[in-house]
Design a protein around this motif. Structure first.
Motif, mmCIF file in Angstrom:
data_model
loop_
_atom_site.group_PDB
_atom_site.id
_atom_site.type_symbol
_atom_site.label_atom_id
_atom_site.label_comp_id
_atom_site.label_asym_id
_atom_site.label_seq_id
_atom_site.Cartn_x
_atom_site.Cartn_y
_atom_site.Cartn_z
ATOM 1 N N THR A 120 -47.152 -44.295 16.342
ATOM 2 C CA THR A 120 -47.495 -45.348 17.298
ATOM 3 C C THR A 120 -47.134 -44.861 18.695
ATOM 4 O OG1 THR A 120 -47.049 -47.072 15.648
ATOM 5 C CG2 THR A 120 -47.107 -47.755 17.967
ATOM 6 N N TYR A 121 -48.094 -44.970 19.591
ATOM 7 C CA TYR A 121 -47.822 -44.538 20.961
ATOM 8 C C TYR A 121 -48.545 -45.441 21.949
ATOM 9 C CZ TYR A 121 -52.316 -41.971 20.654
ATOM 10 O OH TYR A 121 -53.634 -41.611 20.490
ATOM 11 N N TYR A 122 -48.129 -45.334 23.222
ATOM 12 C CA TYR A 122 -48.641 -46.192 24.283
ATOM 13 C C TYR A 122 -49.124 -45.326 25.437
ATOM 14 C CZ TYR A 122 -46.226 -49.755 21.615
ATOM 15 O OH TYR A 122 -45.826 -50.589 20.601
ATOM 16 N N VAL A 123 -50.331 -45.633 25.911
ATOM 17 C CA VAL A 123 -50.933 -44.888 27.009
ATOM 18 C C VAL A 123 -51.161 -45.841 28.176
ATOM 19 C CG1 VAL A 123 -52.892 -43.511 27.795
ATOM 20 C CG2 VAL A 123 -52.099 -43.323 25.414
ATOM 21 N N ALA A 124 -50.619 -45.499 29.333
ATOM 22 C CA ALA A 124 -50.869 -46.265 30.549
ATOM 23 C C ALA A 124 -51.791 -45.443 31.438
ATOM 24 C CB ALA A 124 -49.566 -46.576 31.273
ATOM 25 N N ASP A 125 -53.011 -45.944 31.642
ATOM 26 C CA ASP A 125 -53.958 -45.315 32.551
ATOM 27 C C ASP A 125 -53.690 -45.884 33.938
ATOM 28 O OD1 ASP A 125 -56.616 -45.278 34.114
ATOM 29 O OD2 ASP A 125 -57.045 -43.936 32.433
ATOM 30 N N VAL A 126 -53.319 -45.018 34.871
ATOM 31 C CA VAL A 126 -52.853 -45.457 36.198
ATOM 32 C C VAL A 126 -53.736 -44.853 37.287
ATOM 33 C CG1 VAL A 126 -50.920 -45.471 37.818
ATOM 34 C CG2 VAL A 126 -50.479 -45.570 35.347
ATOM 35 N N GLN A 127 -54.325 -45.707 38.090
ATOM 36 C CA GLN A 127 -55.084 -45.258 39.244
ATOM 37 C C GLN A 127 -54.505 -45.925 40.490
ATOM 38 O OE1 GLN A 127 -59.497 -44.881 38.734
ATOM 39 N NE2 GLN A 127 -59.132 -45.957 36.797
ATOM 40 N N VAL A 128 -54.150 -45.108 41.480
ATOM 41 C CA VAL A 128 -53.572 -45.636 42.713
ATOM 42 C C VAL A 128 -54.405 -45.168 43.901
ATOM 43 C CG1 VAL A 128 -51.224 -45.821 41.806
ATOM 44 C CG2 VAL A 128 -51.963 -43.676 42.865
ATOM 45 N N LYS A 129 -54.343 -45.947 44.970
ATOM 46 C CA LYS A 129 -55.097 -45.613 46.172
ATOM 47 C C LYS A 129 -54.574 -44.339 46.801
ATOM 48 C CE LYS A 129 -56.650 -47.649 50.549
ATOM 49 N NZ LYS A 129 -56.582 -48.872 51.408
ATOM 50 N N ASP A 130 -53.242 -44.198 46.828
ATOM 51 C CA ASP A 130 -52.632 -42.962 47.320
ATOM 52 C C ASP A 130 -51.278 -42.776 46.644
ATOM 53 O OD1 ASP A 130 -50.376 -44.023 49.110
ATOM 54 O OD2 ASP A 130 -52.134 -45.022 49.965
#
Length: 341
Positions: A120-130
């Motif tokens: 079991t694992y967790y993936v956080a897809d993160v997009q930031v402006k800068d």
């Protein structure tokens, strides 16, 4: 006469016992001092600048001083601010997603296999402006050795929306440690990870690159753990017998274990991954080879392994998302990597 002869012998035995106890006490204190007793070397105001424990602000532009920098005299540079006009952010969030004008986060829970082979694992897809949204923080807002707090505590204290544990820098004396633009430690030892102010990241050999050059190139944060998992889009091989360092109790970390890692898909687009492990019929963990392949499969151009085992924790929107350790309980760590509100 026989009784008189025994007295010196008893005195020698007593003296030997005292010496042994003192020696054992000294060894015990030495171990406690190395691995348990807190040593605060710099107090940090969140998201601003580093100051010494005597509250004097530290700033040094001299390369000769910085090249030999330790946390007792951290060198300061410009630090990204987490502050923003709340009226422009208009954030929306639920248990698995967050969206504002400058940040998007989507977390998913993935389960593979079954029974003793379940992962079991967790993936956080993160997009930031800068990249100014990607920050780091120390336990108790203090740099030093054996200073720990749970990931969730550090995250909450720094107004994080998302956080993962860092490299547990406080367990060792070496490595290059730059956090939020400030150089705290300059003791090259291994392959490190550098996060840049243009939203990119790359692994580097600490013994081949000067820390001052890193800062001049725009490095805002470094981590010193490893190994490198993905390089130029390809999963690194030969990870079965990797050892991070030679500290007390360390061993090969190549087997199935809880994991924490970060990868990058493109500039300002990251994936944070936390794998649970050592929990029967819930998650056995991943080997380093499996972890590296996971990042490659997600399209990561670069990926790096952070501290794992009982440290592996993902915090999001006020709660711990995963099940840390072997009992679902957090273990204190020395630092986090996080996205601010």
């Amino acid at each position: 006469m026989t009784h008189e002869k025994r007295k010196p012998r008893r005195r020698l035995l007593a003296a030997g016992l005292v010496v042994s106890l003192l020696t054992m006490g000294g060894v015990a204190y030495g171990l406690a001092d190395r691995y348990l007793i807190e040593h605060v070397e710099a107090v940090v105001t969140p998201n601003t600048v580093a100051v010494n424990s005597d509250s004097e602000t530290t700033a040094s532009s001299s390369s000769s001083e910085n090249n030999n920098s330790s946390s007792s005299g951290a060198s300061s540079t410009s630090v990204p601010s987490a502050e923003a006009d709340e009226s422009t952010k208009q954030a929306t969030a639920d248990d698995w997603n967050y969206k504002s004008e400058d940040t998007q986060i989507a977390i998913k829970k993935v389960e593979t296999g079954s029974g003793s082979d379940k992962v079991t694992y967790y993936v956080a897809d993160v997009q930031v402006k800068d990249a100014s949204s990607l920050l780091t923080a120390f336990a108790k807002n203090a740099y030093g050795r054996n200073i720990t707090q749970d990931t969730s505590e550090i995250a909450s204290a720094n107004n994080a929306i998302l956080a993962i544990n860092g490299d547990y820098y406080g367990f060792r004396n070496d490595g290059v440690i730059i956090r939020n633009g400030t150089l705290y430690r300059n003791e090259p030892a291994r392959d490190g990870l550098a996060l840049y102010d243009d939203g990119t990241m790359a692994a580097y050999n600490e013994e081949e690159v000067n820390a001052e050059d890193l800062i001049a190139q725009g490095v805002t944060n470094t981590f010193s753990f490893g190994p490198v998992l993905v390089k130029d889009g390809q999963a690194v091989t030969d990870l079965e017998n990797v050892k991070i360092d030679t500290n007390f109790g360390n061993r090969s970390i190549g087997g199935a274990n809880p994991r924490t890692g970060i990868g990058i898909l493109s500039a300002n687009h990251y994936v944070f991954v936390v794998v649970d492990g050592r929990q029967a019929n819930y998650s056995k963990g991943m080997t380093l080879t499996e972890f590296a392949q996971l990042f490659e499969d997600m399209g990561a151009k670069e990926a790096y392994n952070l501290d794992g085992g009982g440290s592996s924790t993902m915090y999001f929107n006020g709660r711990v998302v995963n099940s840390p350790g072997s009992k679902g309980q957090e273990r204190g760590v020395s630092d986090i990597l996080y996205i601010a509100h």
